[in-house]
Structures are given as structure tokens and as C-alpha cells.
Design a protein around this motif. Structure first.
Motif, PDB file in Angstrom:
ATOM      1  N   HIS A   1       0.829  -1.204   0.000  1.00  0.00           N
ATOM      2  CA  HIS A   1       0.000   0.000   0.000  1.00  0.00           C
ATOM      3  C   HIS A   1       0.871   1.266   0.000  1.00  0.00           C
ATOM      4  O   HIS A   1       0.560   2.238   0.691  1.00  0.00           O
ATOM      5  CB  HIS A   1      -0.933  -0.005   1.201  1.00  0.00           C
ATOM      6  CG  HIS A   1      -1.918  -1.133   1.197  1.00  0.00           C
ATOM      7  ND1 HIS A   1      -2.891  -1.275   0.238  1.00  0.00           N
ATOM      8  CD2 HIS A   1      -2.060  -2.191   2.035  1.00  0.00           C
ATOM      9  CE1 HIS A   1      -3.602  -2.366   0.483  1.00  0.00           C
ATOM     10  NE2 HIS A   1      -3.120  -2.933   1.562  1.00  0.00           N
ATOM     11  N   ALA A   2       1.930   1.248  -0.780  1.00  0.00           N
ATOM     12  CA  ALA A   2       2.814   2.420  -0.856  1.00  0.00           C
ATOM     13  C   ALA A   2       2.065   3.590  -1.488  1.00  0.00           C
ATOM     14  O   ALA A   2       1.595   3.494  -2.621  1.00  0.00           O
ATOM     15  CB  ALA A   2       4.055   2.086  -1.675  1.00  0.00           C
ATOM     16  N   PRO A   3       1.954   4.715  -0.764  1.00  0.00           N
ATOM     17  CA  PRO A   3       1.313   5.898  -1.335  1.00  0.00           C
ATOM     18  C   PRO A   3       2.254   6.577  -2.333  1.00  0.00           C
ATOM     19  O   PRO A   3       3.411   6.175  -2.487  1.00  0.00           O
ATOM     20  CB  PRO A   3       1.056   6.779  -0.118  1.00  0.00           C
ATOM     21  CG  PRO A   3       2.017   6.326   0.916  1.00  0.00           C
ATOM     22  CD  PRO A   3       2.345   4.890   0.625  1.00  0.00           C
ATOM     23  N   VAL A   4       1.768   7.616  -2.969  1.00  0.00           N
ATOM     24  CA  VAL A   4       2.563   8.307  -3.978  1.00  0.00           C
ATOM     25  C   VAL A   4       3.907   8.751  -3.405  1.00  0.00           C
ATOM     26  O   VAL A   4       4.947   8.575  -4.050  1.00  0.00           O
ATOM     27  CB  VAL A   4       1.787   9.516  -4.566  1.00  0.00           C
ATOM     28  CG1 VAL A   4       2.692  10.366  -5.453  1.00  0.00           C
ATOM     29  CG2 VAL A   4       0.570   9.037  -5.347  1.00  0.00           C
ATOM     30  N   TYR A   5       3.928   9.314  -2.191  1.00  0.00           N
ATOM     31  CA  TYR A   5       5.197   9.814  -1.653  1.00  0.00           C
ATOM     32  C   TYR A   5       6.198   8.681  -1.442  1.00  0.00           C
ATOM     33  O   TYR A   5       7.401   8.857  -1.675  1.00  0.00           O
ATOM     34  CB  TYR A   5       4.992  10.634  -0.366  1.00  0.00           C
ATOM     35  CG  TYR A   5       4.623   9.842   0.863  1.00  0.00           C
ATOM     36  CD1 TYR A   5       5.590   9.216   1.646  1.00  0.00           C
ATOM     37  CD2 TYR A   5       3.298   9.737   1.261  1.00  0.00           C
ATOM     38  CE1 TYR A   5       5.246   8.501   2.782  1.00  0.00           C
ATOM     39  CE2 TYR A   5       2.943   9.017   2.394  1.00  0.00           C
ATOM     40  CZ  TYR A   5       3.920   8.400   3.149  1.00  0.00           C
ATOM     41  OH  TYR A   5       3.570   7.679   4.264  1.00  0.00           O
TER      42      TYR A   5
ATOM     43  N   GLU B   1       3.707   5.841 -15.431  1.00  0.00           N
ATOM     44  CA  GLU B   1       2.510   6.573 -15.052  1.00  0.00           C
ATOM     45  C   GLU B   1       1.884   5.844 -13.871  1.00  0.00           C
ATOM     46  O   GLU B   1       1.942   4.613 -13.792  1.00  0.00           O
ATOM     47  CB  GLU B   1       1.510   6.614 -16.210  1.00  0.00           C
ATOM     48  CG  GLU B   1       1.964   7.444 -17.382  1.00  0.00           C
ATOM     49  CD  GLU B   1       0.938   7.473 -18.506  1.00  0.00           C
ATOM     50  OE1 GLU B   1      -0.131   6.827 -18.378  1.00  0.00           O
ATOM     51  OE2 GLU B   1       1.211   8.132 -19.517  1.00  0.00           O
ATOM     52  N   LEU B   2       1.286   6.600 -12.966  1.00  0.00           N
ATOM     53  CA  LEU B   2       0.647   6.004 -11.797  1.00  0.00           C
ATOM     54  C   LEU B   2      -0.862   6.018 -11.964  1.00  0.00           C
ATOM     55  O   LEU B   2      -1.432   6.988 -12.455  1.00  0.00           O
ATOM     56  CB  LEU B   2       1.019   6.780 -10.531  1.00  0.00           C
ATOM     57  CG  LEU B   2       2.507   6.897 -10.215  1.00  0.00           C
ATOM     58  CD1 LEU B   2       2.707   7.624  -8.896  1.00  0.00           C
ATOM     59  CD2 LEU B   2       3.180   5.539 -10.185  1.00  0.00           C
ATOM     60  N   MET B   3      -1.479   4.929 -11.538  1.00  0.00           N
ATOM     61  CA  MET B   3      -2.939   4.846 -11.519  1.00  0.00           C
ATOM     62  C   MET B   3      -3.374   4.386 -10.138  1.00  0.00           C
ATOM     63  O   MET B   3      -2.610   3.756  -9.403  1.00  0.00           O
ATOM     64  CB  MET B   3      -3.458   3.886 -12.589  1.00  0.00           C
ATOM     65  CG  MET B   3      -3.089   2.441 -12.390  1.00  0.00           C
ATOM     66  SD  MET B   3      -3.965   1.328 -13.511  1.00  0.00           S
ATOM     67  CE  MET B   3      -5.634   1.413 -12.874  1.00  0.00           C
ATOM     68  N   ALA B   4      -4.607   4.723  -9.782  1.00  0.00           N
ATOM     69  CA  ALA B   4      -5.144   4.336  -8.481  1.00  0.00           C
ATOM     70  C   ALA B   4      -6.664   4.414  -8.512  1.00  0.00           C
ATOM     71  O   ALA B   4      -7.260   4.964  -9.436  1.00  0.00           O
ATOM     72  CB  ALA B   4      -4.589   5.239  -7.377  1.00  0.00           C
ATOM     73  N   VAL B   5      -7.244   3.848  -7.468  1.00  0.00           N
ATOM     74  CA  VAL B   5      -8.696   3.872  -7.277  1.00  0.00           C
ATOM     75  C   VAL B   5      -8.980   4.633  -5.991  1.00  0.00           C
ATOM     76  O   VAL B   5      -8.273   4.468  -4.992  1.00  0.00           O
ATOM     77  CB  VAL B   5      -9.261   2.433  -7.170  1.00  0.00           C
ATOM     78  CG1 VAL B   5     -10.757   2.452  -6.908  1.00  0.00           C
ATOM     79  CG2 VAL B   5      -8.938   1.632  -8.423  1.00  0.00           C
TER      80      VAL B   5
ATOM     81  N   LYS C   1      -1.566  12.238  -2.953  1.00  0.00           N
ATOM     82  CA  LYS C   1      -1.041  13.598  -3.124  1.00  0.00           C
ATOM     83  C   LYS C   1       0.195  13.620  -4.025  1.00  0.00           C
ATOM     84  O   LYS C   1       1.158  12.893  -3.821  1.00  0.00           O
ATOM     85  CB  LYS C   1      -0.689  14.184  -1.760  1.00  0.00           C
ATOM     86  CG  LYS C   1      -0.306  15.632  -1.784  1.00  0.00           C
ATOM     87  CD  LYS C   1      -0.102  16.142  -0.371  1.00  0.00           C
ATOM     88  CE  LYS C   1       0.223  17.623  -0.388  1.00  0.00           C
ATOM     89  NZ  LYS C   1       0.404  18.121   0.989  1.00  0.00           N
ATOM     90  N   SER C   2       0.148  14.511  -5.025  1.00  0.00           N
ATOM     91  CA  SER C   2       1.286  14.682  -5.936  1.00  0.00           C
ATOM     92  C   SER C   2       2.483  15.240  -5.183  1.00  0.00           C
ATOM     93  O   SER C   2       2.336  15.993  -4.215  1.00  0.00           O
ATOM     94  CB  SER C   2       0.914  15.627  -7.077  1.00  0.00           C
ATOM     95  OG  SER C   2      -0.068  15.038  -7.895  1.00  0.00           O
ATOM     96  N   GLN C   3       3.677  14.886  -5.666  1.00  0.00           N
ATOM     97  CA  GLN C   3       4.913  15.304  -5.033  1.00  0.00           C
ATOM     98  C   GLN C   3       5.508  16.525  -5.736  1.00  0.00           C
ATOM     99  O   GLN C   3       5.198  16.792  -6.902  1.00  0.00           O
ATOM    100  CB  GLN C   3       5.904  14.128  -5.048  1.00  0.00           C
ATOM    101  CG  GLN C   3       5.410  12.924  -4.256  1.00  0.00           C
ATOM    102  CD  GLN C   3       5.099  13.274  -2.823  1.00  0.00           C
ATOM    103  OE1 GLN C   3       6.004  13.511  -2.031  1.00  0.00           O
ATOM    104  NE2 GLN C   3       3.819  13.311  -2.469  1.00  0.00           N
TER     105      GLN C   3
ATOM    106  N   ILE D   1      -0.607  10.930  -9.552  1.00  0.00           N
ATOM    107  CA  ILE D   1      -1.523   9.998 -10.211  1.00  0.00           C
ATOM    108  C   ILE D   1      -1.936  10.550 -11.576  1.00  0.00           C
ATOM    109  O   ILE D   1      -2.486  11.635 -11.667  1.00  0.00           O
ATOM    110  CB  ILE D   1      -2.776   9.755  -9.332  1.00  0.00           C
ATOM    111  CG1 ILE D   1      -2.375   9.193  -7.955  1.00  0.00           C
ATOM    112  CG2 ILE D   1      -3.755   8.826 -10.050  1.00  0.00           C
ATOM    113  CD1 ILE D   1      -1.727   7.831  -7.977  1.00  0.00           C
ATOM    114  N   SER D   2      -1.674   9.762 -12.608  1.00  0.00           N
ATOM    115  CA  SER D   2      -2.087  10.135 -13.964  1.00  0.00           C
ATOM    116  C   SER D   2      -3.493   9.649 -14.284  1.00  0.00           C
ATOM    117  O   SER D   2      -4.196  10.257 -15.085  1.00  0.00           O
ATOM    118  CB  SER D   2      -1.124   9.529 -14.995  1.00  0.00           C
ATOM    119  OG  SER D   2       0.185   9.964 -14.785  1.00  0.00           O
TER     120      SER D   2
END
Length: 197
Positions: A42-46, A65-69, A127-129, A135-136
């Protein structure tokens, strides 16, 4: 987390958004499956930005590219509440047994959250860094067809989903006053969810 190097895609696993089912369905298709420990699964964006992104850049020479729900915020908290109601949680500090859903959400709103209500934040997870990593492709949990179509097209694959790691069924209703406090104090969660096209 699922990684597809050729497709330049990493599917981050926001807790309580059904990603365990996608991991099971797409594990054979992925180049990398991070299923344990939970801090990496469950690694978050950061955390992706700090540890995984440099690895893919230096070793593979690719930027993924990152995707998520994301799940509707009240529903997401309800899933955590129900998940922590499971019988084997009884007597443990994270159990929500004997606690109403209203009290669970009120505890979640505290600055110093008790263990049973310390479940993180979807907005913080996504949250974007400062370096632009973010997240794209963001999908609503409540719109699985759009997510499925994206994955099938991007990965050129069809797959079957099974329900895995599901919280026990239970009717939940937040009182109007508690929901109003949640929406006020955690406005960024609702703004982000409402922004998903």
C-alpha cells in the motif's frame, strides 16, 4: 502494487478500494507484484516517489505513469469500520466492536486518533509530489466498468475479478451532524473524489 514496465504503468493499492482483487486477477500479467509487507503493498505516492520511482528510472530507464482507485470518502470509512468489526479483531486495540459508526468517524476526526480510527487518508495517499510525481489515472471505486475498460485496453488483456478481502456486510448510516463535520474537516477528500472525471 502492480507494475507493468512495457506499458509504463504502476497500479498503486489504496487500502479498502478493491485492489487486492485486481492484484489476484492481474498478477500473472504484471512484471512486478508487491503484495507484502502492507507498507510496500500500500505504498502511497510519496513512498513510491522516494523508493520505487528511482529504481525504475536507474535500473529500467523508464518513468511509469501512476494509476489508483479512490472510494467515496464516507463509504471508505464505512469499509474500514466494518473491516475492523470482524470477530477475530475482538479485544484488539484496532477493533471497532462496541463502537458506533458515528463515534468511529468522530474519532477519525481527532488530531490524535485512537488506534481503531487511525486509517490514514486517501487524499494524502494520492497527493502529488513536488517533483511532479502523481496519479495520472484516477478511478472511482464505484465505477468499476471504467477501470476495467482502461486496464483491458492498456494491458491488452481480459480478466475475471473475484471478491477478496471484503469487509463484512452491514448497514451503516452517519448522522447528518457527523457527516457535516467530516465534510468540513476533510474537505480535500471530497473535493478530490468529486474531481474524478
Amino acid at each position: 502494487m502492480l507494475v507493468f514496465v512495457k506499458e509504463r504503468l504502476a497500479f498503486l493499492s489504496v487500502p479498502k478500494t478493491g485492489t487486492t482483487a485486481y492484484q489476484a486477477a492481474l498478477a500473472d500479467r504484471a512484471d512486478m507484484v508487491v503484495s507484502d509487507p502492507p507498507m510496500l503493498k500500500h505504498a502511497p505516492v510519496y513512498r513510491y516517489n522516494r523508493f520505487f520511482r528511482p529504481m525504475f528510472d536507474k535500473v529500467c530507464g523508464v518513468e511509469l505513469e501512476l494509476m489508483a482507485v479512490m472510494r467515496e470518502p464516507v463509504s471508505w470509512l464505512g469499509s474500514w469500520y466494518r473491516y475492523r468489526q470482524r470477530p477475530f479483531m475482538a479485544g484488539k486495540p484496532n477493533s471497532t466492536a462496541g463502537i458506533s459508526f458515528d463515534d468511529f468517524v468522530l474519532a477519525y476526526l481527532k488530531g490524535n486518533k485512537p488506534g481503531f480510527a487511525d486509517v490514514g487518508s486517501q487524499a494524502n495517499f494520492l497527493k502529488s509530489q513536488p517533483n511532479g510525481t502523481g496519479i495520472s489515472h484516477l478511478f472511482r471505486y464505484e465505477d468499476p466498468q471504467r477501470l476495467r475498460e482502461f486496464l483491458e485496453q492498456r494491458l491488452e488483456v481480459t480478466f475475471d475479478l473475484q471478491q477478496l478481502n471484503v469487509s463484512p456486510p452491514m448497514e451503516l448510516q452517519l448522522s447528518h451532524s457527523v457527516e457535516a463535520r467530516l465534510r468540513r474537516k476533510c474537505a480535500e477528500e471530497f473535493v478530490l473524489y468529486d474531481s474524478i472525471a
